[in-house]
Design a protein around this motif. Sequence first.
Motif, PDB file in Angstrom:
ATOM      1  N   LEU A  23      37.973  31.747  46.319  1.00  9.53           N
ATOM      2  CA  LEU A  23      38.361  32.749  45.316  1.00  9.53           C
ATOM      3  C   LEU A  23      39.856  33.069  45.374  1.00  9.53           C
ATOM      4  O   LEU A  23      40.467  33.397  44.366  1.00  9.53           O
ATOM      5  CB  LEU A  23      37.520  34.026  45.460  1.00  9.53           C
ATOM      6  N   LEU A  24      40.441  32.920  46.572  1.00  8.20           N
ATOM      7  CA  LEU A  24      41.897  33.108  46.680  1.00  8.20           C
ATOM      8  C   LEU A  24      42.640  31.996  45.956  1.00  8.20           C
ATOM      9  O   LEU A  24      43.638  32.235  45.278  1.00  8.20           O
ATOM     10  CB  LEU A  24      42.334  33.094  48.148  1.00  8.20           C
ATOM     11  N   ASP A  65      33.788  36.413  35.837  1.00  2.00           N
ATOM     12  CA  ASP A  65      34.706  36.055  36.922  1.00  2.00           C
ATOM     13  C   ASP A  65      35.723  37.150  37.212  1.00  2.00           C
ATOM     14  O   ASP A  65      36.700  36.921  37.918  1.00  2.00           O
ATOM     15  CB  ASP A  65      35.420  34.730  36.617  1.00  2.00           C
ATOM     16  N   GLY A  88      33.192  32.859  49.448  1.00  5.12           N
ATOM     17  CA  GLY A  88      34.327  33.039  48.534  1.00  5.12           C
ATOM     18  C   GLY A  88      35.630  33.396  49.223  1.00  5.12           C
ATOM     19  O   GLY A  88      36.649  33.587  48.565  1.00  5.12           O
ATOM     20  N   THR A  89      35.609  33.482  50.567  1.00  2.00           N
ATOM     21  CA  THR A  89      36.800  33.969  51.265  1.00  2.00           C
ATOM     22  C   THR A  89      37.976  32.991  51.162  1.00  2.00           C
ATOM     23  O   THR A  89      39.122  33.395  51.375  1.00  2.00           O
ATOM     24  CB  THR A  89      36.504  34.240  52.756  1.00  2.00           C
ATOM     25  N   ARG A 139      42.460  32.611  42.320  1.00  2.00           N
ATOM     26  CA  ARG A 139      43.293  33.729  41.903  1.00  2.00           C
ATOM     27  C   ARG A 139      44.784  33.356  41.865  1.00  2.00           C
ATOM     28  O   ARG A 139      45.520  33.791  40.994  1.00  2.00           O
ATOM     29  CB  ARG A 139      43.077  34.914  42.840  1.00  2.00           C
ATOM     30  N   LEU A 180      36.944  40.016  47.018  1.00  4.99           N
ATOM     31  CA  LEU A 180      36.440  38.641  47.132  1.00  4.99           C
ATOM     32  C   LEU A 180      35.023  38.533  46.579  1.00  4.99           C
ATOM     33  O   LEU A 180      34.235  37.700  47.011  1.00  4.99           O
ATOM     34  CB  LEU A 180      36.476  38.186  48.595  1.00  4.99           C
ATOM     35  N   CYS A 234      28.070  30.302  42.715  1.00  5.22           N
ATOM     36  CA  CYS A 234      28.015  31.067  43.959  1.00  5.22           C
ATOM     37  C   CYS A 234      26.667  30.794  44.623  1.00  5.22           C
ATOM     38  O   CYS A 234      25.612  30.948  44.012  1.00  5.22           O
ATOM     39  CB  CYS A 234      28.175  32.554  43.655  1.00  5.22           C
ATOM     40  N   VAL A 278      30.223  32.175  35.861  1.00  2.99           N
ATOM     41  CA  VAL A 278      29.880  32.223  37.292  1.00  2.99           C
ATOM     42  C   VAL A 278      28.365  32.228  37.361  1.00  2.99           C
ATOM     43  O   VAL A 278      27.713  33.108  36.802  1.00  2.99           O
ATOM     44  CB  VAL A 278      30.428  33.502  37.961  1.00  2.99           C
ATOM     45  N   TYR A 308      31.052  27.964  45.712  1.00  2.62           N
ATOM     46  CA  TYR A 308      31.500  28.795  46.833  1.00  2.62           C
ATOM     47  C   TYR A 308      30.313  29.535  47.427  1.00  2.62           C
ATOM     48  O   TYR A 308      29.296  29.751  46.767  1.00  2.62           O
ATOM     49  CB  TYR A 308      32.626  29.736  46.432  1.00  2.62           C
ATOM     50  N   MET A 327      38.363  33.109  30.668  1.00  2.00           N
ATOM     51  CA  MET A 327      37.109  33.510  31.324  1.00  2.00           C
ATOM     52  C   MET A 327      36.286  32.279  31.672  1.00  2.00           C
ATOM     53  O   MET A 327      36.121  31.392  30.877  1.00  2.00           O
ATOM     54  CB  MET A 327      36.304  34.403  30.374  1.00  2.00           C
ATOM     55  N   ARG A 328      35.814  32.223  32.892  1.00  2.00           N
ATOM     56  CA  ARG A 328      34.951  31.115  33.304  1.00  2.00           C
ATOM     57  C   ARG A 328      33.603  31.681  33.682  1.00  2.00           C
ATOM     58  O   ARG A 328      33.491  32.827  34.105  1.00  2.00           O
ATOM     59  CB  ARG A 328      35.576  30.340  34.455  1.00  2.00           C
TER      60      ARG A 328
END
Lengths: 279, 158
Positions: free
Chosen positions: A33-34, B19, A29-30, A37, B60, A48, A4, A26, A1-2
């Motif tokens: 975040l990918l 997250d 996040g488009t 992931r 997202l 954010c 945000v 970010y 867990m990080r």
Amino acid sequence: MRSVYLPGNWTELWEYLARNPRALLYAGGTDLLLKVRTGKVDPVALICLERIEEMKGVTESADAIRLGACTTLAVLLDHPLLQKHFPVLIKALRELGSPLIRRMGTIGGNICNASPAGDTLPPLYILGAEVELKTGSTLRTLPVSGFIRGPGLTQLQPGEIMSAVVLKKQPDYNISHFEKVGLRKALACSVVSMAAVLTLSPDGIIGKTRLAWGSIGPTIVTSPDVEDLLTGKKLTPEVLQAAAGIIRQELSPLDDLRAEADYRRDVAGNLLLRLADYR
Amino acid sequence: MKITFVLNGIKKEIDAAPDRRVVDILREDLGLTGTKEGCGAGECGACTILVGDEPRLSCLMLAAQLEGLNITTVEGLSKDGELHTLQQAFAGSGAVQCGFCTPGMLMTALAFLKKNPHPDRAAIREALSGNLCRCTGYQKIIDAVETAARTLSGKENS
């Protein structure tokens, strides 16, 4: 867990960043975040930027328009000042991603991501856009063409944040063109794109012109030779063919999933021919 | 972390990893499986939810971003056991084939019709261009949004 963190203003952002210097930022996040992931990046913390109102919005001065880095692409697309002064950017924004992506993605994100296929980049290059980079209270400004160093690579220093993009008004250009070739119309990364602005006289002579291609090299491609060839010539299919020959020679495009190099080279030249429609 | 937001008109307080993706919070933690995950990369629109009146991709968005927001998912569309006009139009027009894209299509179309109550087909196409239907049933989806627009504007006038 990080963790945000969503700072509400610049002060909160700097304070958090000072305590967590390795946090990644970010906006929409488009892209980031990918990467998180899929494990391409594994930041200890994320910041954010979507709630920092000071980083959003479009403002006008006598000779320039300033775009807050966290202004969404959807807001820019609908903005009367951009529609009036920079139709070439509007045409590119219309082709970028999808309405959903444009509502989340931001102009600063599209630049800092530094993808060779970033759809706002060819227009920003030919408009001579400058980016403002902030570290605490110090500010430096770079042309976008100098800011981007390669695919995913920029001049951003640790702790430095893009605050805005500044575009000088350019009343001389009366033709603004953008075309993107992708595998489908919406939601497709560009295979090749070209942006152009021209001053065309009533008798069809090209005055000042700037052109830029996307997705055919590690960064956006411009060609002084093509611009020199077109300047002072009548806008005819023959002149455009000659220019297309030059750009095809100059390029060394990428082979990738979306297209082969030879196809990209052909299309990059062919996109020039479309300018004949403005005669 | 504790996160407070409004979900389909009801205030929620959840305890979630900051997250965690919003689509996972909705589907796995809250059991609202109407919101679908297609590509998980922002390219298909199946996970579209409304943040206020704006459609967003819940694959997202991270949990921490939910704080203080007003979220609507497809489960929030029907009222008192009756389907929303848009849902009725989708069913009536044959706009639902496998159904996987339907929740995202509905949320995007709902936000669109609020801003553009009398759209033409080209505008509907453009508005839905971020939502993919792999059954390729686009014509009937556009028919449904047109029908819903007519019904909704009729309701306004009556």
